[in-house]
Design an enzyme around this catalytic site. Sequence first.
Site, short mmCIF file in Angstrom:
data_model
loop_
_atom_site.label_atom_id
_atom_site.label_comp_id
_atom_site.label_asym_id
_atom_site.label_seq_id
_atom_site.Cartn_x
_atom_site.Cartn_y
_atom_site.Cartn_z
N HIS A 140 0.77 -1.24 0.00
CA HIS A 140 0.00 0.00 0.00
C HIS A 140 0.80 1.30 0.00
O HIS A 140 0.25 2.37 -0.24
CB HIS A 140 -0.96 0.01 1.20
N TYR A 195 -13.70 4.76 10.39
CA TYR A 195 -12.89 5.32 9.31
C TYR A 195 -13.48 4.85 8.00
O TYR A 195 -13.73 3.65 7.83
CB TYR A 195 -11.48 4.77 9.49
N THR A 218 -5.44 9.73 -0.09
CA THR A 218 -6.77 9.42 0.42
C THR A 218 -7.12 10.43 1.50
O THR A 218 -6.25 11.13 2.01
CB THR A 218 -6.82 8.01 1.05
#
Length: 647
Positions: free
Chosen positions: A347, A461, A474
């Site tokens: 990621h 979240y 993001t």
Amino acid sequence: AAAAAAAQFLHRSIVPTMHYQRSLPRLPVPKLEDTITRYLNAQKPLLNDDQFRKTEELAHVFEKGIGRELHEQLVAQDNQNKHTSYITGPWFDMYLKAREPVVLNFNAFMSFNPDPKPEYNDQLIRATNMTVSALRFMKTFRAGYLEPEVFHLNPEKSDTEIFKKIIRFVPSSISWFGAYMVNAYPLDMSQYFRLFNSTRVPKLNKDELYTDEKAKHLLVLRNGNFYVFDVIDRDGNILKPSEIQAHLKYILSDNSPAPAFPLGYLSSENRDTWALLRKNLLENGNEEALQKVDSAMFCLSLDDFPIKDFVHLSHTMLHGDAANRWYDKSFNLIITKDGTAGVNFEHSWGDGVAVLRFQNEVFKDSTKTPAISPQSQPASVDSSRAVQKLDFKLNDALKAGITKAKQKFDATVESLSLNQIQFQEGGKELLKQKKVSPDAVAQLAFQMAFLRQYDQTVATYESCSTAAFKHGRTETIRPASVHTKKCSEAFVKALSKHSTEELQKLIVECSNYHGRLTKEAAMEVIPLSHSCYFLSPGQGFDRHLFSLRYLALSRGLALPDFYQDQAYARLNHNIISTSTLMSPAVQIGGFGPVVSDGLGVGYQVHDDWIGCNVSSYPTRNGKEFLECTHKSLEDIFNVLKGKKIGS
């Protein structure tokens, strides 16, 4: 010859891939007072009155004092770095300095839908076709032929040949404005180059991202063994599909035993531990072999078993057997014995947007114009010469390191539960008819479920993308609000006290507020890949506060009291972490809990059903959470249909 040349590419966009990149709008730094207001709104449902007063006071002191100074420094710094966004540096650092293993903590997965033609779901055929399509994607991107990633709010006007013919002549310094005029929003593509030939290299304290675009080979893992072979020839062309097929067939029929000490486990270790073991590997004569692993086009993992069900699918794609994965590669393309395919991606280099575009293109290309068919014969080439099996020299310390990594990995995986449900009584169509946001309803159901199960409201979240901005990453939507709390309490604790109309009104209030949260960040909520795109000012508060904290620490300042507040820590201990994506290529996606007592919730709101999968460790019961989610969705849908519900 023309046909052969065309087979090297997915398509040839008349608008160059990076045409809009230069003129993308910059991610705005929100006003400090707006951030503090939004922060306090997110804290309100999580705190009692006394706690909230204390947090509010700390927030206002911060806003008038050190916070203001840090904010001004951030803005000044941002003005001097117009080529990027204020979040880029801190966010890369956050990922690369994290010392937890990447698997389960950071890597996410998305599994492909099966090929609509059943006979193409054969492991060898699908591995060949997907590998060729992935290479076509790589070549199309590098040649600048890949269609730019654009979100069209009005596709009839902007997703047309005529628009493309005009916009390609608009200089790239202003091209974004041309698209904006017709309500089209080009998205940042700066992450895409890291899809290929890339890996995250473990280093003490902070890892590094490594990319070598000159490398021409593919890394294939099977049964814990590592193989490499060239997939690009001397002229830069993709190897003939029949040759790729032959080499993969050779690997699939190789009956070498699994290694006693599978190297793959090392990539599942704590990053500092792995960094030291890697140093040992390099000093022990494995430099060339590791270089092959790091620079490979990508990692193709071939598993020797079929998929039993959705839960087994999620386990396989989220972690699988670490012997047959290299979690540090930008992505592993995983294909099981029955041709089920998925991507597990690291990621730090990028977000779901780039990976999803890659998966969409690979799925479309490999199913609509597959390189080989079930009738295709592999080329008669000497694969034993073309395919190199990597041999790693291991000393006792490395063997012990692998054994320990395996024990840790097995224990963690053993404690992980994955569960999933499909709610079949309605979806997007009905919700839109009732004028409520489908995403808001899914999020409300999670809040209601958690309240029913644990009798509390906790930090939640929802990730969404800020790719509409240059180097955007993001932002966080905070779905737990005073509205969701009030509505959940009415449904869970005081049903008899409310009429159906009152309950409907509470749902609408939640939907409106959730819409506002996403619209603060946007003029429109766009359910493209990662729940929603921020179009106009990216106005969450999380990344802003994160950047101010990062700035304070990087300047060697004492951490402001605001950040030492227990409530700040609690808000950032995300017990319910959620993410959504919709795509014709993707069957299911998911990730691990982000905290040990958390739930990792992947969900998809389809036209007439809602899918949801949850990961959890023993401190939370994910299965029960999903049962409560199902009950909540049932209640919400019944109320929206005007039915009276019982507790």
